[in-house]
Design a protein around this motif. Structure first.
Motif, short mmCIF file in Angstrom:
data_model
loop_
_atom_site.label_atom_id
_atom_site.label_comp_id
_atom_site.label_asym_id
_atom_site.label_seq_id
_atom_site.Cartn_x
_atom_site.Cartn_y
_atom_site.Cartn_z
N LYS A 40 -21.77 11.29 56.81
CA LYS A 40 -21.59 11.74 58.20
C LYS A 40 -22.61 11.09 59.14
N SER A 41 -23.89 11.24 58.78
CA SER A 41 -24.94 10.70 59.65
C SER A 41 -24.84 9.18 59.73
N THR A 42 -24.48 8.56 58.62
CA THR A 42 -24.35 7.10 58.60
C THR A 42 -23.28 6.66 59.59
N PRO A 67 -29.72 12.70 67.01
CA PRO A 67 -29.88 12.51 65.57
C PRO A 67 -30.06 13.83 64.84
N GLN A 68 -29.86 13.78 63.52
CA GLN A 68 -30.01 15.00 62.72
C GLN A 68 -31.45 15.51 62.73
N LYS A 69 -32.39 14.56 62.65
CA LYS A 69 -33.81 14.97 62.69
C LYS A 69 -34.28 14.89 64.13
N LEU A 139 -23.18 14.21 68.15
CA LEU A 139 -24.15 15.25 67.78
C LEU A 139 -24.18 15.39 66.26
N ASP A 140 -25.36 15.17 65.70
CA ASP A 140 -25.48 15.25 64.24
C ASP A 140 -26.08 16.60 63.84
N GLU A 141 -25.23 17.49 63.40
CA GLU A 141 -25.61 18.86 63.03
C GLU A 141 -26.51 19.51 64.10
N PRO A 142 -25.98 19.65 65.32
CA PRO A 142 -26.80 20.15 66.42
C PRO A 142 -27.32 21.56 66.21
MG LIG Z 1 -26.46 13.99 57.86
#
Ligand SMILES: [Mg+2]
Ligand SMILES: Nc1ncnc2c1ncn2[C@@H]1O[C@H](COP(=O)(O)OP(=O)(O)OP(=O)(O)O)[C@@H](O)[C@H]1O
Length: 221
Positions: A40-42, A67-69, A139-142
């Motif tokens: 997903k993030s990729t 980003p996720q982080k 949005l990566d896992e907001p």
């Molecule tokens: Mg991810």
């Protein structure tokens, strides 16, 4: 419009993402789901243009990417948001404060952002985007680290932003319920491959994979 053709991402010899074909129309709200490490993030990083890849990608318009982080600058919460704005200090601060209110973080505006909790940092990361306009919002896992109340606040803030900007939205999430609330299309990845791609209604009737079945079970009960 986002168009991916023969997208391939490898780390050393290991393929972590392989998407022969994917098209997301302008104005669509899509959720991207799948197990940890499914890619997903990729995929979001590739669309955001922050990592190299093989294949062809067309992404029309301006992009905002969370980003996720969460990365917070070592300055006040308010300055973290005004940082990317131009104009008079007072105007920038007013705009930034409004964005902090939208994510429920206004009480902490003076605090140094390096001391924020994970959920607070995620809210700040989103507030930094909300002061801009875009055609594509990634949005990566907001709400991955955000509490129940905060999740509702963030989902509402994102929905208003998307409506105002008429932008395309892609949200990576592990939550089937969030997917249902936030999107009209669910794309599911498994080991870097797209295994489900349909509307929530279609997915509910005919999930193709075990993961897909488990996912829609959360909607049934
Ligand atoms: Mg991810
Ligand atoms: N910089 C990197 N170097 C090597 N492997 C990587 C790198 N970044 C990601 N990977 C690998 O690529 C795969 C996909 O990672 P990705 O971060 O896209 O997964 P994800 O679906 O977002 O997972 P999660 O739900 O945990 O966020 C994983 O197996 C991960 O270990």
């Amino acid at each position: 419009m986002i168009k991916c053709e023969n997208i391939l991402k490898k780390y050393s010899d290991r393929t972590v993402l392989s998407i022969p074909q994917l098209e997301i129309k302008s104005g669509e709200s899509v959720c991207l789901t799948g197990a940890n490490g499914s890619g997903k993030s990729t995929l979001l990083k590739i669309i955001a243009g922050v990592i190299p890849f093989e294949g062809k990608l067309e992404a029309q318009g301006s992009i905002l990417y969370m980003p996720q982080k969460s990365l917070c600058f070592d300055m006040s919460v308010l300055s973290n948001v005004t940082y990317s704005l131009s104009g008079k200090k007072k105007d920038k601060e007013e705009i930034a404060f409004e964005a902090l209110k939208k994510v429920g973080l206004e009480a902490l505006y003076k605090k140094n952002a390096s001391g924020l909790s994970g959920g607070e940092a995620a809210r700040l990361s989103l507030a930094r985007l909300l002061v801009h306009e875009c055609d594509i919002l990634l949005l990566d896992e907001p709400t991955g680290a955000v509490d129940i109340e905060g999740t509702e606040i963030i989902e509402n803030a994102v929905k208003s932003f998307v409506k105002e900007n008429k932008c395309t939205l892609i949200t990576a999430t592990h939550s089937p319920l969030q997917a249902k609330r936030m999107s009209d299309r669910v794309i599911m990845l498994e080991k870097g491959e797209k295994v489900e791609d349909s509307s929530p209604e279609e997915l509910l009737i005919a999930p193709k994979t075990d993961f897909g079945k488990k996912f829609v079970d959360m909607w049934r009960y």
